[in-house]
Design an enzyme around this catalytic site. Structure first.
Site, PDB file in Angstrom:
ATOM      1  N   GLU A 131       0.914  -1.140  -0.068  1.00 35.30           N
ATOM      2  CA  GLU A 131      -0.126  -0.106  -0.119  1.00 35.30           C
ATOM      3  C   GLU A 131       0.781   1.128   0.021  1.00 35.30           C
ATOM      4  OE1 GLU A 131      -1.849   2.999  -0.153  1.00 35.30           O
ATOM      5  OE2 GLU A 131      -3.143   1.223  -0.252  1.00 35.30           O
ATOM      6  N   TYR A 181      -9.534   7.824 -13.471  1.00 30.83           N
ATOM      7  CA  TYR A 181      -9.708   6.274 -13.709  1.00 30.83           C
ATOM      8  C   TYR A 181     -11.488   6.271 -13.585  1.00 30.83           C
ATOM      9  CZ  TYR A 181      -5.026   5.113 -12.801  1.00 30.83           C
ATOM     10  OH  TYR A 181      -3.667   4.990 -12.865  1.00 30.83           O
TER      11      TYR A 181
END
Length: 310
Positions: A131, A181
């Site tokens: 992450e 996105y």
């Protein structure tokens, strides 16, 4: 970039869909020189965060880095031995062909995304963390004892600014990092229209914030994690998101003077930003690796130059 489910998710889940351990004294993962290895990419914005913090903190001799190829295939991020590309490298630890193999080596039952960056522990033979938002906080302080005083003193998430940094990070992630996105991968006109409108409202918000503050940075008139996280998306905006993702209401260079100045200041004045992006990797990854959007896989030449001078 987001593919093979997603490039990065900013929260861990209860199932083994991610690795979210920390490196700390007295813990399972102790800070040690040359114990850890970073797998990353020049192409994607989440991976870029880790590369930027790695360089800002001077971790080059403590944590080696391997760069994957930008030509993603149906197995995800490949290494250079199966997808040669200038600047891409072979996996030095296992000679893996794809990043996917690292995940399955760490956990054969892993069911999450095969993303970069990956922080690997060579001692325990597993992934510490995948992450990016957590990796950069690890890099920010975990290895200070191994760094020269001037590097150890650098703190890009100081406690006194943490609340403001976290607040900006949260809406920037949702509205801008994910926003490009949502627009670019939309499959209906309605979804696209909403996503692209929301995205540019968020960019307007950043523009106003920078204009009102008169600062070269997002928080506290100093370079922080907030700048490190936003810059990779902004610097990719004109080269890929305007065209490939149809985020074309405005460009950064012609529509957002304050953001444009902020971006260029960081890029041209700090090698950690300039040296961790390769626009050939960026454009090939987005234009070549998403044939559903760009079936010809033609990679555009411009904009020229990719980043305008100050």
């Amino acid at each position: 970039m987001a593919t093979n489910k997603a490039e990065g998710n900013d929260s861990a889940t209860s199932a083994r869909l991610s690795f979210c351990e920390y490196i700390e004294k007295g813990g399972k993962f102790e800070p040690e020189k040359d114990r850890y290895h970073l797998y990353s990419s020049y192409a994607g914005p989440w991976a870029a965060r880790a590369l930027i913090l790695h360089k800002l903190k001077g971790l080059e001799t403590i944590i080696p880095v391997t760069i994957v190829s930008p030509k993603m295939d149906d197995q995800g991020w490949p290494f250079a031995q199966v997808s040669p590309f200038p600047g891409a490298e072979e996996d030095p630890l296992f000679k893996a062909e794809h990043v996917k193999e690292l995940y399955l080596r760490a956990d054969p039952n892993y069911g999450g995304s095969f993303t970069v960056p990956v922080l690997w522990d060579k001692k325990l033979q597993t992934i510490v963390n995948n992450e990016s938002s957590e990796i950069i906080r690890i890099f920010n302080s975990a290895f200070n004892d191994f760094l020269p005083p001037e590097k150890a003193a650098l703190d890009f998430s100081p406690e006194k600014l943490r609340t403001e940094i976290d607040t900006i990070n949260e809406w920037v992630f949702t509205d801008i990092h994910l926003g490009v996105y949502k627009a670019g991968l939309a499959t209906s006109q309605e979804d696209y229209d909403k996503a692209v409108t929301d995205l540019f409202k968020a960019l307007d918000r950043v523009e106003k914030h920078l204009t009102d503050s008169g600062s070269d940075y997002l928080v506290g008139n100093t370079l922080t994690e907030a700048d490190v996280r936003l810059l990779p998306t902004i610097i990719r905006f004109d080269p890929v998101y305007v065209g490939q993702f149809k985020c074309n209401i405005r460009t950064i260079r012609d529509g957002y003077p304050a953001i444009h100045k902020w971006m260029r200041n960081l890029y041209w004045n700090n090698p950690a930003f300039k040296d961790t992006i390769d626009f050939d990797h960026v454009k090939v990854c987005y234009y070549w690796s998403l044939p559903s959007i760009n079936p010809t896989r033609i990679v555009p030449v411009g904009p020229v130059p990719h980043v305008l001078p100050l």
